[in-house]
Write an enzyme that holds these catalytic residues in place. Structure first.
Site, PDB file in Angstrom:
ATOM      1  N   SER A 124      -2.757  -2.209   7.732  1.00  0.00           N
ATOM      2  CA  SER A 124      -1.566  -1.980   7.279  1.00  0.00           C
ATOM      3  C   SER A 124      -1.889  -1.230   5.828  1.00  0.00           C
ATOM      4  O   SER A 124      -2.680  -1.234   5.225  1.00  0.00           O
ATOM      5  CB  SER A 124      -0.918  -3.303   6.765  1.00  0.00           C
ATOM      6  OG  SER A 124       0.107  -2.987   5.858  1.00  0.00           O
ATOM      7  N   ALA A 125      -0.789  -0.389   5.452  1.00  0.00           N
ATOM      8  CA  ALA A 125      -0.648   0.440   4.019  1.00  0.00           C
ATOM      9  C   ALA A 125      -0.723  -0.513   2.874  1.00  0.00           C
ATOM     10  O   ALA A 125      -1.085  -0.096   1.802  1.00  0.00           O
ATOM     11  CB  ALA A 125       0.460   1.323   3.873  1.00  0.00           C
ATOM     12  N   TYR A 148      -1.865 -11.920   2.388  1.00  0.00           N
ATOM     13  CA  TYR A 148      -1.749 -11.187   4.048  1.00  0.00           C
ATOM     14  C   TYR A 148      -2.649  -9.929   3.664  1.00  0.00           C
ATOM     15  O   TYR A 148      -3.359  -9.646   4.809  1.00  0.00           O
ATOM     16  CB  TYR A 148      -0.160 -10.892   4.147  1.00  0.00           C
ATOM     17  CG  TYR A 148      -0.076  -9.831   5.044  1.00  0.00           C
ATOM     18  CD1 TYR A 148      -0.232  -9.828   6.325  1.00  0.00           C
ATOM     19  CD2 TYR A 148       0.352  -8.536   4.538  1.00  0.00           C
ATOM     20  CE1 TYR A 148      -0.125  -8.765   7.270  1.00  0.00           C
ATOM     21  CE2 TYR A 148       0.874  -7.675   5.446  1.00  0.00           C
ATOM     22  CZ  TYR A 148       0.418  -7.604   6.720  1.00  0.00           C
ATOM     23  OH  TYR A 148       0.557  -6.570   7.575  1.00  0.00           O
ATOM     24  N   LYS A 152      -5.965  -8.300   5.834  1.00  0.00           N
ATOM     25  CA  LYS A 152      -6.185  -7.179   6.580  1.00  0.00           C
ATOM     26  C   LYS A 152      -7.495  -6.439   5.975  1.00  0.00           C
ATOM     27  O   LYS A 152      -8.187  -5.854   6.868  1.00  0.00           O
ATOM     28  CB  LYS A 152      -4.825  -6.113   6.351  1.00  0.00           C
ATOM     29  CG  LYS A 152      -3.770  -6.744   7.173  1.00  0.00           C
ATOM     30  CD  LYS A 152      -3.758  -6.504   8.519  1.00  0.00           C
ATOM     31  CE  LYS A 152      -2.573  -7.002   9.269  1.00  0.00           C
ATOM     32  NZ  LYS A 152      -2.659  -6.885  10.701  1.00  0.00           N
ATOM     33  N   ARG A 230       9.731   4.339   0.667  1.00  0.00           N
ATOM     34  CA  ARG A 230       8.864   3.994   1.605  1.00  0.00           C
ATOM     35  C   ARG A 230       8.681   5.218   2.747  1.00  0.00           C
ATOM     36  O   ARG A 230       9.415   6.150   2.916  1.00  0.00           O
ATOM     37  CB  ARG A 230       9.301   2.792   2.356  1.00  0.00           C
ATOM     38  CG  ARG A 230       9.350   1.675   1.449  1.00  0.00           C
ATOM     39  CD  ARG A 230       7.835   1.107   1.198  1.00  0.00           C
ATOM     40  NE  ARG A 230       7.841  -0.134   0.363  1.00  0.00           N
ATOM     41  CZ  ARG A 230       8.054  -0.138  -1.015  1.00  0.00           C
ATOM     42  NH1 ARG A 230       8.240   0.992  -1.742  1.00  0.00           N
ATOM     43  NH2 ARG A 230       7.792  -1.389  -1.567  1.00  0.00           N
ATOM     44  N   GLY A 293       6.229  -8.341  -6.337  1.00  0.00           N
ATOM     45  CA  GLY A 293       5.007  -7.741  -5.293  1.00  0.00           C
ATOM     46  C   GLY A 293       5.320  -6.443  -4.837  1.00  0.00           C
ATOM     47  O   GLY A 293       4.395  -5.700  -4.118  1.00  0.00           O
TER      48      GLY A 293
HETATM   49  N1  UFG Z   1      14.164  -4.310   0.645  1.00  0.00           N
HETATM   50  C1  UFG Z   1      15.388  -4.202   0.173  1.00  0.00           C
HETATM   51  N2  UFG Z   1      15.999  -5.591   0.619  1.00  0.00           N
HETATM   52  C2  UFG Z   1      15.541  -5.989   1.691  1.00  0.00           C
HETATM   53  C3  UFG Z   1      14.339  -5.902   2.269  1.00  0.00           C
HETATM   54  C4  UFG Z   1      13.569  -4.956   1.565  1.00  0.00           C
HETATM   55  O1  UFG Z   1      15.998  -3.814  -0.888  1.00  0.00           O
HETATM   56  O2  UFG Z   1      16.370  -7.110   2.143  1.00  0.00           O
HETATM   57  C5  UFG Z   1      13.508  -2.994  -0.245  1.00  0.00           C
HETATM   58  C6  UFG Z   1      12.140  -3.387  -0.749  1.00  0.00           C
HETATM   59  O3  UFG Z   1      12.310  -3.875  -1.807  1.00  0.00           O
HETATM   60  C7  UFG Z   1      11.256  -2.249  -0.377  1.00  0.00           C
HETATM   61  C8  UFG Z   1      11.897  -1.441   0.803  1.00  0.00           C
HETATM   62  O4  UFG Z   1      13.109  -1.962   0.899  1.00  0.00           O
HETATM   63  O5  UFG Z   1      11.420  -1.188  -1.485  1.00  0.00           O
HETATM   64  C9  UFG Z   1      11.003  -1.863   1.974  1.00  0.00           C
HETATM   65  O6  UFG Z   1      10.480  -3.322   1.856  1.00  0.00           O
HETATM   66  P1  UFG Z   1      10.110  -3.741   3.546  1.00  0.00           P
HETATM   67  O7  UFG Z   1      10.173  -5.548   3.346  1.00  0.00           O
HETATM   68  O8  UFG Z   1      10.677  -3.367   4.693  1.00  0.00           O
HETATM   69  O9  UFG Z   1       8.678  -3.249   3.709  1.00  0.00           O
HETATM   70  P2  UFG Z   1       7.616  -3.381   2.484  1.00  0.00           P
HETATM   71  O10 UFG Z   1       7.178  -1.993   2.054  1.00  0.00           O
HETATM   72  O11 UFG Z   1       7.774  -4.565   1.381  1.00  0.00           O
HETATM   73  O12 UFG Z   1       6.457  -3.851   3.488  1.00  0.00           O
HETATM   74  C10 UFG Z   1       6.006  -3.365   4.799  1.00  0.00           C
HETATM   75  C11 UFG Z   1       5.519  -4.401   5.572  1.00  0.00           C
HETATM   76  C12 UFG Z   1       4.122  -4.986   5.033  1.00  0.00           C
HETATM   77  C13 UFG Z   1       3.308  -3.874   4.999  1.00  0.00           C
HETATM   78  C14 UFG Z   1       3.989  -2.824   4.249  1.00  0.00           C
HETATM   79  C15 UFG Z   1       2.907  -1.621   4.411  1.00  0.00           C
HETATM   80  O13 UFG Z   1       6.327  -5.522   5.460  1.00  0.00           O
HETATM   81  O14 UFG Z   1       3.841  -5.817   5.924  1.00  0.00           O
HETATM   82  O15 UFG Z   1       5.165  -2.297   4.684  1.00  0.00           O
HETATM   83  O16 UFG Z   1       3.490  -0.412   3.493  1.00  0.00           O
HETATM   84  F1  UFG Z   1       2.133  -4.149   4.532  1.00  0.00           F
END
Ligand code: UFG
Length: 338
Positions: A124-125, A148, A152, A230, A293
């Site tokens: 994972s990134a 987590y 990885k 992202r 986080g």
């Molecule tokens: N976000 C919201 N509201 C939500 C959910 C997410 O605003 O209800 C925002 C987060 O703050 C973030 C973006 O949407 O800015 C993406 O969040 P995600 O939870 O979809 O994804 P993450 O980038 O936090 O994490 C994901 C996977 C991880 C992985 C990571 C790798 O969940 O397991 O990408 O880049 F490690």
């Protein structure tokens, strides 16, 4: 070629099995159904060229892993199985270490014993943490934000040691960015248990009326609109990347790390607006505090995968949003509910 796909009924696993089967690979899926549903098997079967073998087995149990390798001779393994919630891993780290590391060690031991030494591992990134300004190359420093992510990175390190110990191993470590979307049939997709942690499943559940509004975690990041950025990648592009990685392993030994991302960053609000436009639905949202986080911006430098695997993400944000919504609509149809 016969491929063992662990976690093959999960979100990314199920799409990859379909892609592999339709490109001439014979797939044996092992899944403990902890985070997936047996009905996915019928669905992937309908989308696949050839029969998919399925064994409900738990990789934490050495005997069950051995049994799988007694029944089939594999040419390679794709290892998706594992727990994947960063937030849950902070609350229950030991569970994450036991599950993700324990299952992987059992799998690797059995592979070694059976002389199956080709592996594609789902990393994972998240292993890049918050040290590097994007675009992030594979050689960037790693850093850990939660248990987590640590599992990885630890598995990546175990794999490095393994390939150093025995040059016959061929290992591809794929660092996924943010997979979203679904198969274009609308019959398989992401189906989180309970309240979704990730952005896209939350958006689709708001669109279908299962949830009232989206919480957007922070609009004060140093990004063009203040929301997080992202590298969203269509899950079928990711599935195709696995096929390319398998082909690569047939003539490359050693340990190889690849980013699987599009190389483009879109903000949370970009995704919400695109989803609204292409699907003609409204996504009510509230801006709330940042989620602990989270990092501001993450996107890949995907050039190594393009150069060495001959892989490039093809599908854009519109297609990701259309496919995600088609899947959610299919899920909420009473006749198709699980
Ligand atoms: N976000 C919201 N509201 C939500 C959910 C997410 O605003 O209800 C925002 C987060 O703050 C973030 C973006 O949407 O800015 C993406 O969040 P995600 O939870 O979809 O994804 P993450 O980038 O936090 O994490 C994901 C996977 C991880 C992985 C990571 C790798 O969940 O397991 O990408 O880049 F490690």
């Amino acid at each position: 070629m016969k491929i063992l796909v662990t976690g093959g009924l999960g979100y990314i696993g199920s799409h990859t099995v379909v892609e592999l089967s339709n490109n001439g690979f014979e797939c044996v899926v092992v899944d403990n159904l902890m985070n997936s549903d047996s009905s996915v098997l019928d669905r992937i079967q309908k989308l696949s060229a050839d029969p998919i073998h399925f064994m409900k087995r738990d990789l934490l149990d050495k005997h069950q892993v051995a049994e799988v390798f007694e029944l089939f001779h594999f040419d390679a393994v794709i290892h998706f199985a594992g727990l994947k919630s960063p937030a849950e891993s902070v609350v229950n780290p030991l569970r994450y270490f036991e599950e993700n590391l324990g299952t992987t060690i059992n799998l690797l031991n059995e592979m070694q014993r059976n002389n199956v030494k080709k592996l594609v591992f789902s990393s994972s990134a998240t292993v890049y943490g918050d040290l590097t300004e994007p675009p992030v190359y594979e050689k960037a420093l790693t850093s850990i934000l939660n248990p987590y992510g640590r599992t990885k990175l630890m598995i990546e390190e175990i794999l490095q040691d393994l390939s150093k110990s025995d040059p016959e191993w061929s290992i591809a470590i794929l660092r996924f960015f943010n997979p979203i979307g679904a198969h274009s049939s609308g019959t398989i997709g992401e189906r989180p248990n309970g309240v979704p942690n990730n952005l896209m499943p939350y958006i689709t559940q708001v669109a279908s009326g299962r949830r009232q509004f989206l919480n957007i975690y922070g609009d004060d990041y140093p990004t063009p609109d203040g929301t997080g950025v992202r590298d969203f990648i269509h899950v079928m592009d990711l599935a195709h990347g696995h096929l390319k990685a398998l082909n690569y392993l047939s003539n490359h030994s050693g340990n190889h790390i690849f980013n699987l991302g599009t190389g483009k960053g879109y903000s949370v609000l970009d995704l919400v607006r695109t989803f609204e436009e292409v699907n003609g639905v409204k996504i009510p949202y509230k801006i709330v505090d940042r989620r602990p986080g989270d990092i501001a911006v993450s996107y890949a430098a995907p050039s190594k995968a393009e150069r060495e695997l001959g892989w490039k993400a093809e599908r854009g944000l519109n297609e990701m949003c259309e496919d995600a919504w088609r899947w959610e609509k299919d899920l909420v149809k009473p006749s198709k509910s699980f």
